[in-house]
Design a protein around this motif. Sequence first.
Motif, PDB file in Angstrom:
ATOM      1  N   THR A   1      -1.663   3.414  -4.230  1.00 42.19           N
ATOM      2  CA  THR A   1      -0.212   3.314  -4.378  1.00 42.19           C
ATOM      3  C   THR A   1       0.440   4.268  -4.929  1.00 42.19           C
ATOM      4  N   PRO A   2       1.979   4.497  -4.701  1.00 43.50           N
ATOM      5  CA  PRO A   2       2.833   5.431  -5.310  1.00 43.50           C
ATOM      6  C   PRO A   2       2.737   5.257  -6.838  1.00 43.50           C
ATOM      7  N   ALA A   3       2.608   6.496  -7.445  1.00 40.08           N
ATOM      8  CA  ALA A   3       2.264   6.519  -8.975  1.00 40.08           C
ATOM      9  C   ALA A   3       3.450   6.206  -9.660  1.00 40.08           C
ATOM     10  N   THR A   4       4.738   6.013  -9.164  1.00 41.21           N
ATOM     11  CA  THR A   4       5.650   5.359 -10.043  1.00 41.21           C
ATOM     12  C   THR A   4       6.716   4.722  -9.151  1.00 41.21           C
ATOM     13  N   PRO A   5       6.424   3.597  -8.408  1.00 44.55           N
ATOM     14  CA  PRO A   5       6.916   3.118  -7.361  1.00 44.55           C
ATOM     15  C   PRO A   5       8.229   2.198  -7.837  1.00 44.55           C
ATOM     16  N   THR A   6       8.502   2.316  -9.077  1.00 41.11           N
ATOM     17  CA  THR A   6       9.732   1.631  -9.625  1.00 41.11           C
ATOM     18  C   THR A   6      10.786   2.636  -9.452  1.00 41.11           C
TER      19      THR A   6
ATOM     20  N   LEU B   1      -1.000  12.469   4.335  1.00 42.50           N
ATOM     21  CA  LEU B   1      -0.460  11.298   5.175  1.00 42.50           C
ATOM     22  C   LEU B   1      -0.741   9.813   4.359  1.00 42.50           C
ATOM     23  N   MET B   2      -1.598  10.097   3.584  1.00 43.43           N
ATOM     24  CA  MET B   2      -2.071   8.769   2.698  1.00 43.43           C
ATOM     25  C   MET B   2      -0.829   8.435   1.906  1.00 43.43           C
ATOM     26  N   ASP B   3      -0.358   9.450   1.123  1.00 46.50           N
ATOM     27  CA  ASP B   3       0.828   9.439   0.329  1.00 46.50           C
ATOM     28  C   ASP B   3       2.028   8.894   0.993  1.00 46.50           C
ATOM     29  N   TYR B   4       2.347   9.566   2.287  1.00 42.77           N
ATOM     30  CA  TYR B   4       3.324   9.215   2.962  1.00 42.77           C
ATOM     31  C   TYR B   4       3.400   7.771   3.272  1.00 42.77           C
ATOM     32  N   PHE B   5       2.225   7.312   3.648  1.00 45.03           N
ATOM     33  CA  PHE B   5       2.084   5.683   4.070  1.00 45.03           C
ATOM     34  C   PHE B   5       2.501   4.728   3.034  1.00 45.03           C
ATOM     35  N   ASN B   6       1.944   5.316   1.731  1.00 43.96           N
ATOM     36  CA  ASN B   6       2.213   4.481   0.509  1.00 43.96           C
ATOM     37  C   ASN B   6       3.794   4.506   0.373  1.00 43.96           C
ATOM     38  N   ARG B   7       4.317   5.740   0.470  1.00 43.79           N
ATOM     39  CA  ARG B   7       5.730   5.956  -0.024  1.00 43.79           C
ATOM     40  C   ARG B   7       6.830   5.620   0.898  1.00 43.79           C
ATOM     41  N   PHE B   8       6.358   5.537   2.238  1.00 46.69           N
ATOM     42  CA  PHE B   8       7.843   5.330   3.084  1.00 46.69           C
ATOM     43  C   PHE B   8       8.040   3.838   3.261  1.00 46.69           C
TER      44      PHE B   8
ATOM     45  N   TYR C   1       7.011   0.443   1.489  1.00 44.99           N
ATOM     46  CA  TYR C   1       5.939   0.217   0.375  1.00 44.99           C
ATOM     47  C   TYR C   1       5.285  -1.364   0.728  1.00 44.99           C
ATOM     48  N   TYR C   2       6.241  -2.232   0.817  1.00 46.21           N
ATOM     49  CA  TYR C   2       5.945  -3.508   1.016  1.00 46.21           C
ATOM     50  C   TYR C   2       5.299  -3.927   2.344  1.00 46.21           C
ATOM     51  N   PHE C   3       5.653  -3.123   3.339  1.00 48.68           N
ATOM     52  CA  PHE C   3       4.736  -3.159   4.701  1.00 48.68           C
ATOM     53  C   PHE C   3       3.300  -2.759   4.545  1.00 48.68           C
ATOM     54  N   LYS C   4       3.401  -1.559   3.572  1.00 51.10           N
ATOM     55  CA  LYS C   4       1.718  -0.976   3.271  1.00 51.10           C
ATOM     56  C   LYS C   4       1.149  -2.167   2.476  1.00 51.10           C
ATOM     57  N   GLU C   5       1.701  -2.711   1.715  1.00 48.90           N
ATOM     58  CA  GLU C   5       1.116  -3.757   0.757  1.00 48.90           C
ATOM     59  C   GLU C   5       0.696  -4.867   1.531  1.00 48.90           C
ATOM     60  N   LEU C   6       1.471  -5.381   2.501  1.00 52.26           N
ATOM     61  CA  LEU C   6       1.024  -6.531   3.479  1.00 52.26           C
ATOM     62  C   LEU C   6      -0.219  -6.120   4.131  1.00 52.26           C
TER      63      LEU C   6
ATOM     64  N   ALA D   1      -3.804   0.159   8.940  1.00 54.41           N
ATOM     65  CA  ALA D   1      -2.905   1.120   9.394  1.00 54.41           C
ATOM     66  C   ALA D   1      -2.706   0.954  11.082  1.00 54.41           C
ATOM     67  N   GLY D   2      -3.754   0.658  11.503  1.00 53.94           N
ATOM     68  CA  GLY D   2      -3.950   0.407  13.094  1.00 53.94           C
ATOM     69  C   GLY D   2      -3.905  -0.860  13.482  1.00 53.94           C
ATOM     70  N   VAL D   3      -4.531  -1.849  13.131  1.00 51.83           N
ATOM     71  CA  VAL D   3      -4.800  -2.960  13.815  1.00 51.83           C
ATOM     72  C   VAL D   3      -3.835  -3.978  13.286  1.00 51.83           C
ATOM     73  N   GLY D   4      -3.748  -3.792  12.182  1.00 54.17           N
ATOM     74  CA  GLY D   4      -2.529  -4.849  11.321  1.00 54.17           C
ATOM     75  C   GLY D   4      -1.125  -4.456  11.656  1.00 54.17           C
ATOM     76  N   ASN D   5      -0.975  -3.236  11.579  1.00 55.03           N
ATOM     77  CA  ASN D   5       0.419  -2.618  12.041  1.00 55.03           C
ATOM     78  C   ASN D   5       0.687  -2.895  13.293  1.00 55.03           C
TER      79      ASN D   5
END
Length: 498
Positions: free
Chosen positions: A3-8, A352-359, A361-366, A396-400
């Motif tokens: 996850t992002p280092a400082t998501p807040t 790309l992993m960093d992008y997936f986390n940052r862009f 966040y809550y979709f990634k968390e789900l 990132a693939g099936v769930g998305n």
Amino acid sequence: MTTPATPTGNAPAVAGGGAAAPSRLRSFLAIDAREPLVARAQAPAGQLLILVVALLAVAPHLGAWPAALAVGAAMAATARPGWRTPILFGATWTTAFLGTALGENDTLDSIVAVLETEGGTGLSPLALAMGFLALLFLGANGILRHVARAPRSLLARRPLATLLALEALLCGLASLDAVRGTPRVLLWSAIVVLTPYLWFLPYAIVDQRTRAQDTWQQMAFLRPFWSPSYLPFGKGAAFLRKHLAQTPRDLAITRLKAVKLLLWANLLVFLRAALAWIFEGQLGIPRVAEAVDAHLAGQPFPVLAGWAALVLSTARFSLQIAIWAHLFIGIARLAGYRLPRGCWRPLESRTLMDYFNRFHYYFKELLVDFFFFPTFFKVFRAHPRLRMFFATFMAAGVGNAIWHFTRDIVLVATDGAPAALRSYASYAFYCLVLAVAVGLSQVRVSLGIRPSPTAFGRLYSFLFVWSFVVCMHLFSDGSRQHTLGERMAFLASLSGVH
């Protein structure tokens, strides 16, 4: 998945040379770090000012009454903590029923589309929408009470899989040739009402199973009033409890952060409008759909214009994601929840992993909660790298792909399952490529392979990540009027391949 280092949204130290002082602009905007302002935000006058500013910031996007309800309920829940659950419960379900009745969400439109497909049955779309929403309310309440009594049941242990199976069963029944007229309309109306809650109920079920919390508290966060979408911004009750401000000072800081986020969302709206005015209005850059149509007609725009259209569309889409994420999380912060931001500096992504986390966040968390972890803890235990890759691929693939397909499930009713699947091929291709790319990026990180910290390394990382994002945006823009082959041919033409 990291996850992002400082998501807040707190500013990290600048790399190199130790911790650097924040920029003057960032220091000026850090109103939540100024003790005099934090003190004033705890006073009645300060709270009233926050309420007014929040209303002005939210109303242009949600509308007058939804904004008043959302902001008022959020502030009331913090003002009367003993009444938090009833206030949030009332706001959530008032938003659900009133929004449906007034056509403020897509439920009525979807049911109308089903009725038109069936040639009309004399049924009222409003009555169908409200009736099935009431049944869903009763059903969700019953499900949560059942889970509290039977925490080892299949529904309690596999909530999302069970709900998706129920959705598939209903879709299968509604698609049978023998089911026509009123029965088909009833089935699809039930599906349309159920679908948005598919992604909220699992969080409530898991929390109910593990903590045996109050059922009404879980019901208060089923598609909460600050998240009128198909995505749980703020996840579920357990995550929200963990992030609830506990002291008046923490609450004041959280509210100030909320105001900053809501104002920033409005600035992004102006930025998006400015981009459209400059590049589309003044420079004549076409929309991506127009550029693809021109290519297919044999009269393509210049290659530079085609790339500009693709870059502009990516920027506009990214800004839209950030705008809605900031609005929803801003309202939740007004209610006292110290939630991470939904979109956190995606331009700083190094991989790309960093992008997936940052862009997003809550979709990634789900995807992590309901696809990555269940896969990671079950398969390829003797092969850690393959295990990591496959779990990332499932998220990132099936769930998305499943999330986006169910979001437009009404197309199965109006166009038929074969046509809906064919029109989804472009996004399915995007999910496949994204899953492989993010999975490889995750494995590289697990191997200790990091981007170079040099200026050239940062530039290379930026160009690599965003070149990938721009190219793949052609397949993930959400439109369905062009086939996968047509999109691939257009992208090839931009690279000089005809």
